[in-house]
Design an enzyme around this catalytic site. Structure first.
Site, PDB file in Angstrom:
ATOM      1  N   ASP A 211      -6.134   0.574  19.060  1.00 42.77           N
ATOM      2  CA  ASP A 211      -5.729   1.512  20.100  1.00 42.77           C
ATOM      3  C   ASP A 211      -4.217   1.707  19.960  1.00 42.77           C
ATOM      4  O   ASP A 211      -3.423   0.842  20.319  1.00 42.77           O
ATOM      5  CB  ASP A 211      -6.085   0.923  21.476  1.00 42.77           C
ATOM      6  CG  ASP A 211      -5.584   1.797  22.627  1.00 42.77           C
ATOM      7  OD1 ASP A 211      -4.823   2.743  22.366  1.00 42.77           O
ATOM      8  OD2 ASP A 211      -5.954   1.515  23.780  1.00 42.77           O
TER       9      ASP A 211
ATOM     10  N   GLN B  93      -0.055   3.431  22.856  1.00 44.74           N
ATOM     11  CA  GLN B  93       1.313   3.076  23.254  1.00 44.74           C
ATOM     12  C   GLN B  93       2.186   2.726  22.056  1.00 44.74           C
ATOM     13  O   GLN B  93       3.368   2.422  22.216  1.00 44.74           O
ATOM     14  CB  GLN B  93       1.293   1.885  24.222  1.00 44.74           C
ATOM     15  CG  GLN B  93       0.597   2.169  25.539  1.00 44.74           C
ATOM     16  CD  GLN B  93       1.367   3.126  26.437  1.00 44.74           C
ATOM     17  OE1 GLN B  93       2.555   3.389  26.228  1.00 44.74           O
ATOM     18  NE2 GLN B  93       0.696   3.660  27.441  1.00 44.74           N
TER      19      GLN B  93
ATOM     20  N   LYS C  48       1.029  11.111  25.167  1.00 47.96           N
ATOM     21  CA  LYS C  48       1.985   9.989  25.227  1.00 47.96           C
ATOM     22  C   LYS C  48       2.994  10.103  24.089  1.00 47.96           C
ATOM     23  O   LYS C  48       3.870   9.260  23.911  1.00 47.96           O
ATOM     24  CB  LYS C  48       1.246   8.660  25.119  1.00 47.96           C
ATOM     25  CG  LYS C  48       0.206   8.512  26.221  1.00 47.96           C
ATOM     26  CD  LYS C  48      -0.070   7.079  26.564  1.00 47.96           C
ATOM     27  CE  LYS C  48      -1.338   6.954  27.362  1.00 47.96           C
ATOM     28  NZ  LYS C  48      -1.097   6.874  28.797  1.00 47.96           N
TER      29      LYS C  48
ATOM     30  N   CYS D 157      -4.745   0.587  34.691  1.00 47.90           N
ATOM     31  CA  CYS D 157      -6.050   0.590  33.994  1.00 47.90           C
ATOM     32  C   CYS D 157      -6.214  -0.674  33.162  1.00 47.90           C
ATOM     33  O   CYS D 157      -6.705  -0.625  32.024  1.00 47.90           O
ATOM     34  CB  CYS D 157      -6.211   1.818  33.109  1.00 47.90           C
ATOM     35  SG  CYS D 157      -6.135   3.360  33.995  1.00 47.90           S
TER      36      CYS D 157
HETATM   37  C1  LIG Z   1      -3.062   1.349  25.579  1.00 49.22           C
HETATM   38  C2  LIG Z   1      -3.771   2.555  26.110  1.00 49.22           C
HETATM   39  N1  LIG Z   1      -5.003   2.835  25.683  1.00 49.22           N
HETATM   40  C3  LIG Z   1      -5.669   3.918  26.117  1.00 49.22           C
HETATM   41  C4  LIG Z   1      -5.129   4.782  27.037  1.00 49.22           C
HETATM   42  C5  LIG Z   1      -5.938   5.954  27.504  1.00 49.22           C
HETATM   43  O1  LIG Z   1      -5.389   7.145  27.055  1.00 49.22           O
HETATM   44  P1  LIG Z   1      -5.983   8.542  27.499  1.00 49.22           P
HETATM   45  O2  LIG Z   1      -6.155   8.483  28.982  1.00 49.22           O
HETATM   46  O3  LIG Z   1      -4.955   9.528  27.075  1.00 49.22           O
HETATM   47  O4  LIG Z   1      -7.280   8.728  26.790  1.00 49.22           O
HETATM   48  C6  LIG Z   1      -3.858   4.522  27.515  1.00 49.22           C
HETATM   49  C7  LIG Z   1      -3.267   5.412  28.541  1.00 49.22           C
HETATM   50  O5  LIG Z   1      -2.812   5.000  29.575  1.00 49.22           O
HETATM   51  C8  LIG Z   1      -3.162   3.383  27.046  1.00 49.22           C
HETATM   52  O6  LIG Z   1      -1.935   3.096  27.506  1.00 49.22           O
END
Ligand SMILES: Cc1ncc(COP(=O)(O)O)c(C=O)c1O
Lengths: 149, 411
Positions: free
Chosen positions: B205, B208, B231, B369
């Protein structure tokens, strides 16, 4: 109100620091748990209702200052009141923090709790202020759980 | 960082971001929330507007010149993503709505194929819900189990546990490159090497990570690498999945519909090759093109210079915040991106959030989250400031005095 500092008045800060009616009534006649999924605020209310009157009420849980002060002040104001009056207060409080009622003229039962009226300008915090009241509403109706979702 | 690195001209850069000169609640905006969503530079905003004004049509729609031009711009953006991630082939870049959709795509195609009853999927204790829930759903569906790599109190993965956690039943490791809460930069290359040594594929993932550091998916040897455009100084609604071509080719399609097919008859449908077979329906064309423009902007600034500027802000902010009595920073990894989560004794993060908001300081207060991570630290929420290349030390001074003011109020 544009400055959130106006909401964080002494009364709220003081009740946050030293909440009244904190704890749990055991035994109790009514009980409910409230949960605010957005903040993770949690609240547990226990009540003793006798002859249609809120004879005693306590809360415990953790939350932000708005939530804790709201619970502290709510338990203080409904204690000793008939259930019907407590229900009417719930309606007035909800209407006030949602900006639907004028605190000066349309919330006569709330007394100094109208100091929460500023919450209407912080939409993300309205649910924090309402949580104790939603939980009280659930408890009075015999429901075990309330959520501000 | 190299001593010869020319620092960024932050004053000039700030002119590229109109929002930074806005006034909110009577205060100039101090935007310290790039981990929630990065601001878009004007050039990317204008590129999207130009598409909608002068070029709007659909892509992969045959013979019109207009459609061909749109397709070219859209595919050029895909090539920019390929270069940005260091992928070998543009066929390895699948457009998605963002990180979340990319992870769900992998879970429901690759995951459904390789994970069976009794198998294990490994994630880490610092994952965003986006990298937990899709795996939990898959595990539930298949009768598999989700296992978790633990972290230290400082917020670093306990890598020694990997030997024990990766078993012959492990079918996939899904781990974040950079924690959105703790800022920890995980040693992804090492983790991947250790997983591969046991034959386990890895999804990273990168949501960030890509805004802060140069990523090279080939050097990392990642099987899947996912990120969100918003982001990364791009728009919402677009992101990408990088997947090794061999994986993508072996995976079944996901959503069915137009664009992803080669031919359709009542008897049988055949699918496009990757990445086409994963891209059903009309995509967010303007967003893809806008993301391409944002990547150009970042590349022009220089990712190493961006990293240097953000590192300076991280060090400065850490020093200043740490000196505030009663304030605790969560996440003290040795290798950190410019994200700082903190809690203050006696002040709930939501109260702190509202008070900072009143000072024009935009930060995030909440569980980010990452509820299992909040539970790990036994906090309901944190306040989080995140710094981008357009931020300054003055921004941090405003944050610090706003925090001090809130503490004073709550005394
Ligand atoms: C580490 C990480 N993974 C996944 C996501 C989810 O991203 P998105 O909502 O753009 O799909 C985020 C967003 O806050 C994140 O910080």
């Amino acid at each position: 109100m544009t400055d959130p500092r106006e909401l964080y008045q002494q009364v709220i800060l003081e009740h946050n620091k030293k909440p009244r009616n904190f704890g749990k009534l055991d035994p109790c006649t009514h009980h409910a748990e409230g949960h605010n999924p957005l903040c993770g605020d949690q609240l547990e209310l226990s009540l003793v209702i006798e002859n249609g009157v809120v004879a005693d009420i306590k809360f415990q849980g953790s939350g932000c200052a708005i939530d804790v002060a709201s619970a502290s002040l709510m338990t203080g104001i409904v204690k000793g009141k008939p259930v019907a009056e407590a229900e009417a207060m719930i309606e007035q409080f909800r209407g006030m923090v949602r900006g639907e009622l004028d605190p000066a003229t349309q919330a006569p039962l709330l007394g100094r709790l109208t100091l929460f009226s500023g919450v209407k300008d912080l939409p993300s915090r309205v649910k924090c202020a309402i949580l104790p009241w939603a939980t009280l509403h659930a408890a009075l109706r015999g429901e075990e759980e309330a959520s501000t979702e | 960082m190299s001593a010869t690195l020319q620092p960024l001209d932050v004053t000039a850069i700030r002119r590229d971001f109109p929002l930074l000169s806005r006034v909110l609640s009577g205060k100039p905006v101090v935007y310290l929330d790039s981990a929630v969503s990065g601001q878009m530079p004007l050039c990317a905003i204008e590129r999207m507007a130009k598409y909608e004004r002068d070029e709007h049509t659909n892509v992969h729609r045959g013979v019109s010149t207009l459609s061909q031009q749109a397709t070219d711009s859209y595919e050029a953006a895909r090539e920019k993503v390929r270069r940005f991630l260091g992928a070998a082939s543009v066929r390895e870049i699948v457009w998605t709505r963002g990180t979340t959709e990319a992870i769900n795509l992998v879970a429901q195609t690759f995951g459904r194929k390789v994970v069976q009853a009794g198998d294990e999927i490994l994630v880490s204790a610092m994952e965003h819900h986006a990298n937990i829930v899709p795996w939990q759903m898959l595990a539930q569906e298949k009768g598999a189990t989700l296992k978790v790599i633990p972290i230290t109190d400082d917020g670093e993965l306990i890598l020694e546990s990997l030997d024990e956690l990766i078993t012959e039943r492990t079918k996939l490791l899904a781990v974040t490159h950079v924690s959105n809460v703790l800022g920890t930069v995980n040693p992804i290359k090492e983790i991947i090497a250790r997983a591969h040594a046991k034959g386990v594929p890895v999804l990273v993932d990168g949501a960030q990570a890509v805004p802060h550091l140069k990523v090279d998916v080939q050097d990392l040897d990642a099987d899947f690498y996912v990120f969100s455009g918003h982001k990364l100084s791009g728009p919402t609604g677009i992101g990408a999945l990088y997947g090794k071509l061999a994986h993508l080719e072996a995976m079944p399609p996901w959503h069915g519909g137009g664009n992803m097919i080669r031919s359709v008859t009542w008897e049988k449908t055949t699918y496009m090759a990757a990445p086409g077979k994963f891209e059903a329906g009309t995509p967010p064309i303007a967003a893809a093109i806008g993301l391409g423009a944002a990547l150009d902007y970042l590349t022009n600034l220089g990712l190493d210079r961006i990293a240097a500027q953000e590192h300076d802000l991280l060090v400065y902010a850490t020093e200043r915040l740490e000196r505030i009595p009663g304030l605790h920073i969560l996440g003290k990894a040795r290798d950190k991106a410019s994200v700082i989560s903190f809690v203050v004794e006696g002040i709930h993060p939501h109260d702190m959030g509202s008070l900072l908001d009143g000072e024009g300081v935009v930060i995030r207060a909440g569980h980010h989250c990452a509820q299992p991570l909040m539970a790990r630290y036994n906090v309901p929420a944190t306040t989080r400031a995140s710094f981008a290349y357009f931020n300054t030390r003055e921004d941090i001074d405003v944050l610090v005095s706003a925090v001090e003011k809130a503490i004073e109020l709550f005394k």
